[in-house]
Structure formats: structure tokens, C-alpha cells
Scaffold this motif. Structure first.
Motif, PDB file in Angstrom:
ATOM      1  N   CYS A   7       7.726   6.758   8.739  1.00  0.00           N
ATOM      2  CA  CYS A   7       6.915   7.898   9.186  1.00  0.00           C
ATOM      3  C   CYS A   7       7.627   9.205   8.866  1.00  0.00           C
ATOM      4  CB  CYS A   7       6.654   7.801  10.686  1.00  0.00           C
ATOM      5  SG  CYS A   7       5.448   6.548  11.163  1.00  0.00           S
ATOM      6  N   PHE A   8       8.926   9.245   9.100  1.00  0.00           N
ATOM      7  CA  PHE A   8       9.714  10.442   8.807  1.00  0.00           C
ATOM      8  C   PHE A   8       9.679  10.756   7.316  1.00  0.00           C
ATOM      9  CE2 PHE A   8      14.027  11.986   7.555  1.00  0.00           C
ATOM     10  CZ  PHE A   8      13.870  13.296   8.007  1.00  0.00           C
ATOM     11  N   GLN A   9       9.862   9.737   6.491  1.00  0.00           N
ATOM     12  CA  GLN A   9       9.843   9.947   5.031  1.00  0.00           C
ATOM     13  C   GLN A   9       8.480  10.464   4.572  1.00  0.00           C
ATOM     14  OE1 GLN A   9      11.283   5.892   3.989  1.00  0.00           O
ATOM     15  NE2 GLN A   9      12.745   6.948   2.681  1.00  0.00           N
ATOM     16  N   SER A  10       7.406   9.859   5.117  1.00  0.00           N
ATOM     17  CA  SER A  10       6.062  10.285   4.701  1.00  0.00           C
ATOM     18  C   SER A  10       5.795  11.726   5.118  1.00  0.00           C
ATOM     19  CB  SER A  10       5.006   9.352   5.295  1.00  0.00           C
ATOM     20  OG  SER A  10       4.969   9.431   6.702  1.00  0.00           O
ATOM     21  N   CYS A  11       6.332  12.147   6.285  1.00  0.00           N
ATOM     22  CA  CYS A  11       6.170  13.539   6.715  1.00  0.00           C
ATOM     23  C   CYS A  11       6.893  14.489   5.748  1.00  0.00           C
ATOM     24  CB  CYS A  11       6.711  13.722   8.133  1.00  0.00           C
ATOM     25  SG  CYS A  11       5.714  12.941   9.409  1.00  0.00           S
ATOM     26  N   LEU A  12       8.103  14.101   5.322  1.00  0.00           N
ATOM     27  CA  LEU A  12       8.838  14.941   4.371  1.00  0.00           C
ATOM     28  C   LEU A  12       8.088  15.056   3.051  1.00  0.00           C
ATOM     29  CD1 LEU A  12      12.586  13.875   4.805  1.00  0.00           C
ATOM     30  CD2 LEU A  12      11.429  15.882   5.726  1.00  0.00           C
ATOM     31  N   LEU A  13       7.599  13.908   2.551  1.00  0.00           N
ATOM     32  CA  LEU A  13       6.896  13.927   1.268  1.00  0.00           C
ATOM     33  C   LEU A  13       5.614  14.751   1.349  1.00  0.00           C
ATOM     34  CD1 LEU A  13       7.358  10.170   0.295  1.00  0.00           C
ATOM     35  CD2 LEU A  13       8.384  12.139  -0.862  1.00  0.00           C
ATOM     36  N   ASN A  14       4.975  14.747   2.525  1.00  0.00           N
ATOM     37  CA  ASN A  14       3.717  15.477   2.700  1.00  0.00           C
ATOM     38  C   ASN A  14       3.949  16.902   3.195  1.00  0.00           C
ATOM     39  OD1 ASN A  14       0.874  15.429   2.499  1.00  0.00           O
ATOM     40  ND2 ASN A  14       0.679  15.133   4.708  1.00  0.00           N
ATOM     41  N   SER A  15       5.223  17.321   3.238  1.00  0.00           N
ATOM     42  CA  SER A  15       5.603  18.670   3.687  1.00  0.00           C
ATOM     43  C   SER A  15       5.136  18.963   5.108  1.00  0.00           C
ATOM     44  CB  SER A  15       5.047  19.743   2.724  1.00  0.00           C
ATOM     45  OG  SER A  15       5.543  19.512   1.416  1.00  0.00           O
ATOM     46  N   LEU A  67       0.829  -1.209   0.000  1.00  0.00           N
ATOM     47  CA  LEU A  67       0.000   0.000   0.000  1.00  0.00           C
ATOM     48  C   LEU A  67       0.862   1.257   0.000  1.00  0.00           C
ATOM     49  CD1 LEU A  67      -2.851  -0.922   2.529  1.00  0.00           C
ATOM     50  CD2 LEU A  67      -2.942  -0.940   0.048  1.00  0.00           C
ATOM     51  N   LEU A  68       1.959   1.239   0.758  1.00  0.00           N
ATOM     52  CA  LEU A  68       2.861   2.395   0.768  1.00  0.00           C
ATOM     53  C   LEU A  68       3.436   2.652  -0.625  1.00  0.00           C
ATOM     54  CD1 LEU A  68       5.056   2.394   3.991  1.00  0.00           C
ATOM     55  CD2 LEU A  68       3.073   3.775   3.446  1.00  0.00           C
ATOM     56  N   GLU A  69       3.799   1.587  -1.303  1.00  0.00           N
ATOM     57  CA  GLU A  69       4.382   1.722  -2.635  1.00  0.00           C
ATOM     58  C   GLU A  69       3.375   2.329  -3.614  1.00  0.00           C
ATOM     59  OE1 GLU A  69       6.501  -1.102  -6.040  1.00  0.00           O
ATOM     60  OE2 GLU A  69       6.091  -1.903  -4.048  1.00  0.00           O
ATOM     61  N   VAL A  70       2.114   1.859  -3.521  1.00  0.00           N
ATOM     62  CA  VAL A  70       1.063   2.414  -4.386  1.00  0.00           C
ATOM     63  C   VAL A  70       0.842   3.886  -4.061  1.00  0.00           C
ATOM     64  CG1 VAL A  70      -1.393   2.289  -4.957  1.00  0.00           C
ATOM     65  CG2 VAL A  70      -0.070   0.184  -4.714  1.00  0.00           C
ATOM     66  N   ALA A  71       0.781   4.224  -2.768  1.00  0.00           N
ATOM     67  CA  ALA A  71       0.575   5.619  -2.369  1.00  0.00           C
ATOM     68  C   ALA A  71       1.713   6.507  -2.855  1.00  0.00           C
ATOM     69  CB  ALA A  71       0.444   5.703  -0.845  1.00  0.00           C
ATOM     70  N   TYR A  72       2.949   6.000  -2.794  1.00  0.00           N
ATOM     71  CA  TYR A  72       4.105   6.785  -3.240  1.00  0.00           C
ATOM     72  C   TYR A  72       4.074   7.015  -4.748  1.00  0.00           C
ATOM     73  CZ  TYR A  72       8.931   8.015  -4.306  1.00  0.00           C
ATOM     74  OH  TYR A  72      10.052   8.636  -4.792  1.00  0.00           O
ATOM     75  N   LYS A  73       3.781   5.937  -5.513  1.00  0.00           N
ATOM     76  CA  LYS A  73       3.773   6.070  -6.974  1.00  0.00           C
ATOM     77  C   LYS A  73       2.700   7.032  -7.454  1.00  0.00           C
ATOM     78  CE  LYS A  73       5.792   1.577  -8.174  1.00  0.00           C
ATOM     79  NZ  LYS A  73       5.542   0.250  -8.803  1.00  0.00           N
ATOM     80  N   HIS A  74       1.582   7.087  -6.727  1.00  0.00           N
ATOM     81  CA  HIS A  74       0.484   7.971  -7.136  1.00  0.00           C
ATOM     82  C   HIS A  74       0.499   9.294  -6.365  1.00  0.00           C
ATOM     83  CE1 HIS A  74      -0.912   4.106  -8.725  1.00  0.00           C
ATOM     84  NE2 HIS A  74      -1.647   4.807  -9.566  1.00  0.00           N
ATOM     85  N   LYS A  75       1.588   9.561  -5.624  1.00  0.00           N
ATOM     86  CA  LYS A  75       1.783  10.808  -4.896  1.00  0.00           C
ATOM     87  C   LYS A  75       0.664  11.094  -3.897  1.00  0.00           C
ATOM     88  CE  LYS A  75       4.559  12.847  -8.598  1.00  0.00           C
ATOM     89  NZ  LYS A  75       4.784  13.984  -9.502  1.00  0.00           N
ATOM     90  N   LYS A  76       0.133  10.022  -3.285  1.00  0.00           N
ATOM     91  CA  LYS A  76      -0.873  10.162  -2.235  1.00  0.00           C
ATOM     92  C   LYS A  76      -0.146  10.212  -0.887  1.00  0.00           C
ATOM     93  CE  LYS A  76      -4.498   9.955  -4.939  1.00  0.00           C
ATOM     94  NZ  LYS A  76      -5.453  11.072  -5.067  1.00  0.00           N
TER      95      LYS A  76
END
Length: 807
Positions: free
Chosen positions: A597-605, A560-569
Motif C-alpha cells: 500500500c505504501f509503495q502504491s501511494c508513492l507511485l501514485n504520488s 494483477l499488481l505486476e500488470v498494473a506496475y508494468k503498465h503504470k496504472k
């Protein structure tokens, strides 16, 4: 050394048992254990064992499955007889007691006990000797009764004494032993039930007594003689009702079979219905046929054929040819007879009897229709099953989801898929969330090629109770057909079963500091006086047993994380990572989850929360990569209040990197002199271009402050360090651009233009296969446009068209 195993029945085993008897007896007499504890060493679940004994003693027990013997072996006391010599000594002891020579009589009794510790006679005499000591006398009387348990009256006397002493447990044991001694005495059973009723009223913990009401009823049924038929049936019905409430089918069948074996003639239609239903549940169809023939008055013509199997074994097969049923046979029994014939393979008789059965009113016999249909479907007679289902679905009283489901499944088995689709839709009309109907309907629609309609069928309404297994199967199908965004949505819904959603920062802090499950967050909400659940939480079917294994949940989460990353969700990615922190199954992956969690925070600004994670990461792992990440978060978040954290972080760190972090923090927060101090210390040690550039920037920024003195000196120092930076930095394009920016800031425009022109004439900084040519020509050209546009628009336009026009 190998263990020495004593085989039961050998002389060593007998000797060991004898020593154990003596040890237990001494403990009891010395007051180290109560009689209840002493007797429990001999009688494990005594009442249950005696029910089993009574059941086996019934010669004509019907269809009762053989009960497995308990794993814990019950030790049964065998009455020990004294030898002629010891009998003579025992007689002498009794004679001495009668003459008043109590001490001599007591010594004789103890001598006999030494020889034969498990004989009852010496303890009986000792009980009489100690009549003046009620406690001792009772102990010896209990021992004597225990060693010779066949005297029911003695047990009743001891029960009365125990009642006077308010020893409830001992009183119950005495009544139980009295029943064992005289099981046909109904009065003793009633006394035990009377005691049980008093204990129930006082809410006494009956589990301590190893007895309950239903077992007392069961014992009455198995103990009383055939002549007490009415009493047997009364308590058999009571026991069956209580066993049924606790869903104990085996026990219900045992008690009804025992009653039938003793008094089948007084069985009512209701009793027979219960017995036959239990036998059918246990698949004892031939036993049911025997009851129909022997008790109901049904005549059945059958022939027995001997068949030789492939392994040369001989098997007898019964073929039922004809059946004559009394006209007054209740419809309940008719349906059960049909069910038995269906499972016994008498299809010819079934077709004949079914034709007569279908003449009954569906409104009154609909439940019986369903019973017969289930039997027919179970053995594959779907055409006959449809004859029962059609009248049911046409009746408004049985226009129910369960009936339509049977109808749809039967149609599907018959190959009538179009009709089956219509029936499955009727099921969903009555039960919109029915998982079985949705899965079957999806299978049919997918087979037909209606993929979109099939995928829509799998979608459940999250406002109602949701089936987790169907959600997982929906995820598999969505992934199969490439519906990845929907796959992400449904997958997140599925993981919400174990992943919490946080309401505020306090809950997130709990998740980061502690390792636990979703319950921890719920308990925290309760402590705050909040509802532990969100209003829009998905409610899963609690009776469903679907659950990911830890490894399956981890792999599914990563997909699910991979799908969310590829689709910029990135918001979805961040929610998933936050929820995973509190999953018990993912606890072994805690370290990886924190970094995710840290990476997702960076990607989500979300730099505020990213700062929380990078602080933990830098404390656990000190490396150039973590320093780079920390610096990036500090810069991106604009965090200028982290000086205390940085001091703690670098408190025991001897590397000079702390000067860069502390100096940069002071520089961005406007404390330029302090920043300059740290940069100078770093430059003295490392002589790197970055430190020279930072010193130059600090000086030039201070020179631009009105509150500072000696602006000229600061400018000169700043430009000097710019030249040092230019010497240390091997990249001419970058150094020339930064020097040009410095002159531009100081309004020395002619020198700024000179250095910007050098940038335009420089080679590219690098070439990358992914990003192409990397240089600073566009930035330098833009700054030149700013310098020329006020005084020479033609020159500004020239730079614009040459360097900033997009093809």
C-alpha cells in the motif's frame, strides 16, 4: 495402559447396562431428571425409528430405498419377567396392600426392585400405594408404563394426567408411546395431531419435542391397516406435499411407496404421477415398469438373457421387445413410460412410441417434450432429442432461453457448430448473462479462430448479476492472448467480491487499524446511516460456489499488481492494495500488504496517505532504509507539521539520526535557529559532510533574512562550513557546485563563476549502465547562462550550445 473395551452382549456389558438402569431410575425417582429426559435415554428419535419399523414390516413396499440405520443406537426396552419366586413375593405384596398393610407391601416391592430393577409389577403396586401422593404415584406409574410399554390405555391415562399438570412434553411422549403400543388405533394418532395443532397455534418450540406434523402423517401411513385405504391416501398426500416443500425426495418416496404397497388400487392418476416421478428421480426405472404393468394396464413383451461378464459373474439382462398401451392412458404417464424405456436402453420401442408422442400438441405438452429430451440427451440419443427440440423452438410459448440452450447443446453434440452458434446467440438474447452459453459459445468461436469475437462473448454486463467463475475464466483467456490491460480490469472486478472500495478516509483508517472482512466496512456504513453498498457495486451470483483459496487469491492479486506496475496504472494498483487490506483470505500477508500500500501511494504520488503507512512502518522497523523512506515522504509531501510524530518516534532513540530529522523539519518550516542547534549537535558527534552542508545552508538562509542581525558574521560562518563540507566531501564536482550555488545566492558572482567552471572541468560523479554518465555539468552550465545572459549574451550562448543542446 490400553483401554479395556467391553463387547456388547457380554456379561460385563449386561452388568454395566443394569447399573445404568438403576442409576437412571434413582435419578428420576429423586427428581433429578424429568420423565422426558429419562425416556430420551432409552428412545432416541423414537417416532422416526417406529416409522422405519412399520416400513420394514410392509411386505410389498415399492422401490423404497433402504434407510441407513442411525449412527446413534436406540436402546429398546425389553419387558422383564419375574422369576416364580419373585412372582410369589409380588403376589404377597399385593395381598398385604389389599389388607391395608401398606408399609410391609412397600418394603416387599423395594426388595423385588433390588433384585430386578427393570420389572414393571412392583412399580405398578407402588403407584397404588402412593395414591395419596399424586407426584409419587405419577412417577411410579410412568416407570411402570415405561418398563411394560405395551398397554396403550395406560399411556392414554398418563397423557390425560400430564395434560392436567400442563406438562406438554410428557403428554406428547405418552401419546407417542401409546401409538407405539397400538399403532393401528387411528384415534390415538388424531389425539397427538390435536395436541400438535394446539402447540402450533401457541407457537410452542416443537423442536424440543422431537416431533412435527409431517412425521405424524408419515406414521399414520405406515401404521394403519390396508382396510383404511382412504385415510392412508389422505395423509400420504399431505405428507408428500410437505416433504416436497422441504425438498426431501427420499422421505417423499418412502411415504408414497408405503401408501402404494397398501392401497395401490385407489391410487389416482395424480398419485401415480407423483410416485413415478419420484422413482425416476431415484433412477428406479424397472420398478416404474412394474407399476405400469401391474397398475396402469400396459402389456410389455420382453426377453431375459443371461450374460457372463469378464469376471465370470452371471448377469441377467432384460430386452424389451414390444409394448401395448391403452388408448386412454394420460399423456403424463406416456411421457414417463418413454423416459423409463430410454434409460433402460429400449431404443426400438422408444422410436415407435416417440412417433406417436410427437402427434401431441406442443402448446399443451411442451414440458413433457422437455422431460423426454433430457432423458434422450442424457443417454446420448441426440438425433432423437432434436425431433423434440425443433417443434419446441418453433413454438412462441417455448421461445425461451432454457429451450434454446438445450437446442444449442444438442446441435453442438451433433457436430453442427454453425447452427449451434446461432442457437447460443438466441440464448444470450433471452438471458444475456447466461454463463454456460457464453462459455460454450466462446469455445466454438475460439476453435474457429474468431478470437476477438470469442473474447467479447466472455464479457459480462456489470449492471446485472455476474458469474464469478466466468470472470475468472475470462481472466485466464485474456492473459493467454496477451490482453493484459483488459485482464487487469476484469481481475479487479473479480476481486471486488471480497475487496471493498472506500468512500472516505474514516473507512481507510478502520482498514488500517483492524483486521476483518468487508462486513466490517458495511457495518460501519450502516452505523453512519449510509447504504452499505455502492450504487455501482458488482452483484455476484449468490448461489454460485466459486471461491479462491487463500493462496490462489494471493497469487492472483500479485499478478494483477505486476500488470498494473508494468503498465503504470498506479491508481489501479493503489485501489487493489487498499482492498486487499480487508480481505480475510489475505490476512496472513498483512505486513506485506501494508508495505505494498505504501509503495502504491508513492507511485501514485499520494503522499498524504503514504505518510500514514510510513509512520506505521518506521515505528515497527527502525533501519537506515526506513529513515530514508520517511525523509523522502516528508520532503515530497511538504509535511512540516510532523514534529510531534518525530518527537514520539525518537523519544527513546539514542542515535543521532533524530537530529537530522528534527533539524530538517525545523529548517523547512522556517525555524532556523532551532534547526541550527540540532545540526551542530549532530556535527559535533559525527563530523559528516551532510551536517556541515546543512549548517552552512542554515547560516546563509538566516543571513538572507532582514530580521536577523550580524549578517556579515552569519555569511562568514556559512562559508566556513562550506569549506569544511568541501574538505569532508570527496566528490569535487558536487562540493564545487554547492559552493558555487552559495556564492551565487550571495551575489558574489565572480567566485560563483569560478566554482561553476570547476564543475565543468571535473570528472563525472559516476557511470551507470542503466542511466549512463551522472554529473552536474548541465546544472552548472545553466547557472552560468543565468549569470552571463544579462551582461555577455555571447558567453551565455556559448555555454548553451556546448552543454545544453539535445542531439
Amino acid at each position: 495402559m490400553d483401554k479395556f473395551i467391553v463387547q456388547p452382549g457380554t456379561s460385563l456389558d449386561v452388568e454395566r447396562s443394569k447399573n445404568l438402569d438403576i442409576e437412571l431410575t434413582n435419578k428420576f425417582l429423586n427428581g433429578q431428571m424429568s420423565f422426558a429426559e429419562y425416556s430420551s435415554e432409552w428412545y432416541c428419535d423414537d417416532n422416526k425409528q417406529d416409522i422405519e419399523d412399520d416400513r420394514i414390516s410392509d411386505e410389498d413396499t415399492v422401490g423404497s430405498p433402504s434407510t441407513q440405520s442411525s449412527e446413534k443406537v436406540t436402546r429398546r426396552r425389553k419387558v422383564t419377567r419375574l422369576t416364580p419366586a419373585l412372582m410369589g413375593l409380588m403376589g404377597e405384596a399385593n395381598l398385604r396392600f389389599v389388607r391395608g398393610e401398606k408399609e410391609i407391601a412397600e418394603k416387599m416391592c423395594h426388595e423385588i426392585i433390588k433384585e430386578v430393577p427393570d420389572a414393571a409389577e412392583p412399580y405398578q403396586t407402588l403407584a397404588q400405594i402412593y395414591e395419596d401422593d399424586p407426584e409419587k404415584s405419577l412417577q411410579f406409574s410412568l416407570l411402570a408404563a415405561h418398563l411394560n410399554p405395551s398397554d396403550a390405555n395406560e399411556w392414554l391415562r398418563l397423557a390425560a394426567i400430564s395434560k392436567q399438570r400442563n406438562d406438554i412434553k410428557q403428554e406428547m411422549i405418552c401419546y407417542t408411546q401409546a401409538i407405539n403400543a397400538d399403532p393401528k388405533n387411528f384415534e390415538i394418532h388424531l389425539k397427538r395431531l390435536e395436541l400438535l395443532a394446539k402447540l402450533e397455534e401457541s407457537k410452542y418450540p416443537l423442536y424440543n419435542l422431537n416431533i412435527n406434523r409431517v412425521r405424524c402423517y408419515h406414521r399414520i401411513v405406515t401404521s394403519l391397516p390396508v382396510t383404511e385405504g382412504a385415510t392412508i391416501m389422505k395423509y400420504a398426500r399431505l405428507a408428500a406435499s410437505m416433504y416436497h416443500e422441504s425438498n426431501e425426495v427420499e422421505k417423499t418416496l418412502e411415504v408414497m411407496s408405503s401408501a402404494y404397497a397398501k392401497c395401490s388400487k385407489i391410487f389416482t392418476v395424480e398419485d401415480l404421477n407423483i410416485l413415478l416421478e419420484l422413482l425416476i428421480a431415484k433412477k428406479e426405472y424397472k420398478t416404474c415398469i412394474e407399476i405400469f404393468v401391474g397398475h396402469v394396464g400396459i402389456d410389455i413383451e420382453a426377453e431375459i438373457q443371461t450374460v457372463k461378464k469378464e469376471n465370470n459373474e452371471i448377469e441377467e439382462q432384460t430386452h424389451y421387445l414390444n409394448c401395448t398401451i391403452p388408448n386412454n392412458l394420460p399423456i403424463d404417464l406416456r411421457s414417463k413410460l418413454l423416459v423409463c424405456f430410454i434409460h433402460l436402453g429400449a431404443i426400438n420401442l422408444v422410436q415407435t412410441l416417440l412417433h406417436d408422442f410427437l402427434s401431441n400438441d406442443v402448446e399443451k405438452a411442451g414440458d413433457l417434450y422437455m422431460d423426454i429430451e433430457e432423458a434422450l440427451s442424457a443417454v446420448g440419443y441426440h438425433e432423437l432429442a432434436m425431433q423434440l427440440l425443433e417443434p419446441l423452438v418453433q413454438n412462441t410459448s417455448y421461445d425461451l432461453g432454457a429451450v434454446w440452450l438445450k437446442h444449442a447443446e444438442c446441435l453442438y453434440k451433433l457436430g453442427r457448430e454453425e447452427d449451434a452458434i446461432e442457437s447460443y446467440y438466441k440464448v444470450l438474447k433471452h438471458a444475456p448473462q447466461h454463463p454456460t452459453a457464453r462459455k460454450k459459445l466462446f469455445t466454438i468461436l475460439e476453435k474457429k479462430g474468431s478470437i476477438d469475437e470469442a473474447l467479447n462473448i466472455l464479457q459480462q454486463d456489470y449492471k446485472y448479476v455476474v458469474n464469478a467463475r466466468l470472470l475468472y475464466e475470462q481472466c485466464i483467456v485474456l492473459k493467454k492472448y496477451g490482453k493484459l490491460l483488459k485482464y487487469l480490469e476484469v481481475g479487479e472486478a473479480l476481486l471486488s467480491k471480497t475487496f471493498p472500495r472506500y468512500r472516505h478516509q474514516a473507512e481507510l483508517k478502520i482498514a488500517l487499524r483492524t483486521k476483518g472482512g468487508v462486513e466490517l466496512i458495511h457495518n460501519f456504513r450502516v452505523m453512519r446511516g449510509e447504504n452499505p453498498f455502492n450504487e455501482d457495486d458488482i452483484h455476484f451470483d449468490e448461489e454460485e460456489e466459486f471461491k479462491f483459496s487463500p493462496e490462489e487469491e494471493w497469487l492472483f492479486f500479485k499478478e494483477l499488481l505486476e500488470v498494473a506496475y508494468k503498465h503504470k496504472k498506479y491508481s489501479t494498483m493503489q485501489r487493489l492494495c487498499y482492498g486487499a487490506i480487508m480481505s480475510k483470505a489475505l490476512a496472513p500477508h498483512r505486513k506485506n500488504l501494508e508495505f505494498l500500500c505504501f509503495q502504491s501511494c508513492l507511485l501514485n504520488s499520494d503522499y498524504y496517505n503514504a505518510m500514514k503507512f510510513i509512520r506505521e512502518i518506521t515505528q515497527k522497523n527502525r533501519s537506515p532504509r526506513t529513515w530514508t523512506l520517511l525523509n523522502f515522504v516528508l520532503s515530497a509531501a511538504g509535511e512540516y507539521s510532523q514534529i510531534k510524530f518525530l518527537y514520539r518516534l525518537f523519544d527513546k532513540d539514542t542515535s543521532m539520526v533524530k537530529n537530522l530529522f528534527l533539524g530538517n523539519n525545523f529548517l523547512t518550516s522556517g525555524r532556523y535557529l532551532v534547526a541550527l542547534k540540532y545540526f551542530l549537535e549532530y556535527h559535533e558527534q559525527c563530523k559528516e559532510p551532510i551536517s556541515a552542508l546543512l549548517i552552512a545552508i542554515s547560516n546563509l538562509v538566516m543571513a538572507a533574512q532582514r530580521t536577523m542581525d550580524k549578517h556579515h558574521n552569519l555569511i562568514v560562518q556559512g562559508l566556513c562550513y562550506m569549506m569544511i563540507y568541501n574538505e569532508l566531501r570527496k566528490c569535487s564536482a558536487e562540493s564545487n557546485y554547492n559552493i558555487g550555488r552559495a556564492f551565487h545566492m550571495l551575489n558574489i558572482n565572480n567566485l560563483a563563476i569560478e566554482y561553476y567552471e570547476k564543475v565543468l572541468n571535473s570528472d563525472p560523479i559516476s557511470k551507470c549502465s542503466q542511466h549512463g554518465i551522472i554529473d552536474l555539468k548541465k546544472e552548472a552550465a545553466y547557472n552560468l547562462i543565468l549569470l552571463y545572459k544579462g551582461h555577455s549574451p555571447q558567453m551565455a550562448r556559448r555555454y548553451l550550445t556546448k552543454y545544453l543542446v539535445i542531439d
